[in-house]
Design an enzyme around this catalytic site. Structure first.
Site, PDB file in Angstrom:
ATOM      1  N   GLY A   1       0.786  -1.194   0.011  1.00  0.00           N
ATOM      2  CA  GLY A   1       0.186  -0.227  -0.103  1.00  0.00           C
ATOM      3  C   GLY A   1       0.881   1.235   0.246  1.00  0.00           C
TER       4      GLY A   1
ATOM      5  N   LEU B   1       0.491   3.769  -2.114  1.00  0.00           N
ATOM      6  CA  LEU B   1       0.997   3.416  -3.472  1.00  0.00           C
ATOM      7  C   LEU B   1       1.359   4.662  -4.164  1.00  0.00           C
ATOM      8  CD1 LEU B   1      -2.169   1.295  -4.844  1.00  0.00           C
ATOM      9  CD2 LEU B   1       0.164   0.547  -3.811  1.00  0.00           C
ATOM     10  N   HIS B   2       2.486   4.592  -4.841  1.00  0.00           N
ATOM     11  CA  HIS B   2       3.005   5.767  -5.498  1.00  0.00           C
ATOM     12  C   HIS B   2       3.159   5.545  -7.207  1.00  0.00           C
ATOM     13  CE1 HIS B   2       6.761   3.594  -5.737  1.00  0.00           C
ATOM     14  NE2 HIS B   2       6.474   3.326  -4.185  1.00  0.00           N
TER      15      HIS B   2
ATOM     16  N   GLY C   1       5.484   4.532  -8.930  1.00  0.00           N
ATOM     17  CA  GLY C   1       6.050   3.307  -9.241  1.00  0.00           C
ATOM     18  C   GLY C   1       5.028   2.210  -9.249  1.00  0.00           C
ATOM     19  N   HIS C   2       4.362   1.939  -8.144  1.00  0.00           N
ATOM     20  CA  HIS C   2       3.298   0.902  -8.002  1.00  0.00           C
ATOM     21  C   HIS C   2       2.230   1.171  -9.404  1.00  0.00           C
ATOM     22  CE1 HIS C   2       4.072   1.452  -3.495  1.00  0.00           C
ATOM     23  NE2 HIS C   2       4.152   0.158  -3.838  1.00  0.00           N
TER      24      HIS C   2
ATOM     25  N   GLN D   1       7.595  -9.413   7.937  1.00  0.00           N
ATOM     26  CA  GLN D   1       8.890  -9.049   7.153  1.00  0.00           C
ATOM     27  C   GLN D   1       9.600  -7.669   7.844  1.00  0.00           C
ATOM     28  OE1 GLN D   1       6.671  -8.257   3.351  1.00  0.00           O
ATOM     29  NE2 GLN D   1       8.214  -6.580   3.121  1.00  0.00           N
TER      30      GLN D   1
ATOM     31  N   LYS E   1      13.476  -1.596  -7.953  1.00  0.00           N
ATOM     32  CA  LYS E   1      14.176  -1.096  -7.053  1.00  0.00           C
ATOM     33  C   LYS E   1      14.660  -2.000  -5.740  1.00  0.00           C
ATOM     34  CE  LYS E   1      13.410   2.286  -3.222  1.00  0.00           C
ATOM     35  NZ  LYS E   1      12.785   1.344  -2.207  1.00  0.00           N
TER      36      LYS E   1
ATOM     37  N   ARG F   1       8.652   4.916   1.908  1.00  0.00           N
ATOM     38  CA  ARG F   1       9.451   5.341   2.866  1.00  0.00           C
ATOM     39  C   ARG F   1       9.881   6.889   2.785  1.00  0.00           C
ATOM     40  NH1 ARG F   1      10.623  -0.262   3.809  1.00  0.00           N
ATOM     41  NH2 ARG F   1       9.938  -0.982   6.067  1.00  0.00           N
TER      42      ARG F   1
HETATM   43  O1  PAF Z   1       7.827  -4.658  -1.857  1.00  0.00           O
HETATM   44  C1  PAF Z   1       6.769  -4.931  -0.949  1.00  0.00           C
HETATM   45  O2  PAF Z   1       6.082  -4.168  -1.064  1.00  0.00           O
HETATM   46  C2  PAF Z   1       6.639  -5.989  -0.146  1.00  0.00           C
HETATM   47  O3  PAF Z   1       8.044  -6.582   0.248  1.00  0.00           O
HETATM   48  C3  PAF Z   1       5.897  -7.179  -0.938  1.00  0.00           C
HETATM   49  C4  PAF Z   1       6.494  -7.778  -1.983  1.00  0.00           C
HETATM   50  C5  PAF Z   1       4.633  -6.799  -0.941  1.00  0.00           C
HETATM   51  C6  PAF Z   1       5.908  -8.366   0.255  1.00  0.00           C
HETATM   52  O4  PAF Z   1       4.890  -7.984   1.289  1.00  0.00           O
END
Ligand code: PAF
Length: 282
Positions: free
Chosen positions: A31, A33-34, A36-37, A61, A149, A187
């Site tokens: 989420g 989102l910018h 790039g997404h 993670q 990236k 970030r």
């Molecule tokens: O790159 C990300 O946003 C995350 O590491 C991913 C691949 C969605 C896994 O949580």
């Protein structure tokens, strides 16, 4: 766009598309989102009949003391962008839906997961591999798109897919940068205005290191040290800057031609990563 909150509901949506003979591309995200997404979604639309985007801030993670609790959650704005770009389904599961309280299985891609970012974020890549493997099992896409990236993440995922025979094609997509060269990242929003003006130095240092490699400078350790010192002069606290083989991220030697230079550095409270990859002229 269908907004789907549970594993069983997304399976039903996908089953209907499969019955109709449609292909599926998948864009997993956390989420906030910018551009790039959104570029990933654009590219996904061009290569499949249906596009599924997931937004899941994956707790496994994040390490202790990292930004899981404060990671930007901007669901409404994300939905608006995904609707505009024409995603077919947005999968928004809860943590409880993805991780049963009894879960004891993790996926670890040994070796590579302990290097570079993995050395500074123990367990991070196991969390990534586990959630991506689970999402692949849930969505069962034909293709999945990931940004370059996160070069090490992409490499970990490619190895996992190979080793576990997961029937999905991984499509790497170019990093989107601001005009300054700064790679887009969720970030970046943590940066103060002063830090934002210094942050593009990260990419400049990568470009300089690339130029040194391409000019034939043989001592990669010296290039790395010079880059690290330059970052420190600009106020970064670098974790690493490493010249690697782009196929397996092993340390590069002068004979190698396919190179990626990986960097991670803190600027104030923000940890930034970036990379530059290229073929060396021989
Ligand atoms: O790159 C990300 O946003 C995350 O590491 C991913 C691949 C969605 C896994 O949580």
């Amino acid at each position: 766009m269908q907004i789907v909150n549970t594993v069983s509901d997304i399976r039903d949506v996908i089953k209907a598309w499969r019955v109709a003979g449609e292909t599926i591309a998948f864009v997993p995200t956390m989420g906030n989102l910018h551009a790039g997404h959104i570029d990933l979604v654009h590219k996904a639309k061009a290569i499949a009949d249906r596009v599924v985007v997931s937004i899941f801030v994956n707790p496994t993670q994040f390490g202790v003391g990292e930004d899981f609790a404060t990671y930007p959650r901007t669901e409404q704005a994300d939905q608006t962008q995904l609707l505009a770009v024409g995603a077919d389904a947005l999968f928004l599961p809860s943590v409880a839906d993805i991780y049963s309280p009894d879960a004891v299985t993790m996926v670890t891609v040994n070796g590579i997961s302990e290097r570079y970012c993995g050395a500074f974020r123990p367990g991070h890549f196991s969390g990534v591999a586990t959630v991506v493997c689970k999402l692949f099992n849930i969505v069962q896409p034909d293709k999945a798109l990931f940004g370059l990236k996160d070069f090490q993440q992409l490499t970990v995922i490619k190895i996992m897919v190979r080793d576990l025979n997961i029937p999905v094609e991984i499509i790497p997509v170019e990093t989107v940068r601001e005009a300054s060269g700064l790679a887009l990242s969720s970030r970046n929003g943590y940066l103060t205005a002063a830090e934002k003006s210094v942050a593009p130095e990260l990419y400049k240092v990568l470009c300089e290191a690339k130029a040194a490699v391409c000019l034939g400078k043989q001592k990669f350790a010296d290039i790395e040290q010079h880059g690290l010192r330059t970052l420190e002069q600009f106020g970064f606290k670098p974790d690493y800057l490493s010249i690697c083989c782009s196929h397996d991220l092993s340390p590069a030697t002068v004979e190698d031609t396919e190179i990626v230079i990986l960097v991670a550095a803190r600027l104030g409270k923000t940890r930034l990563i970036d990379n530059i990859y290229f073929s060396k002229d021989i």
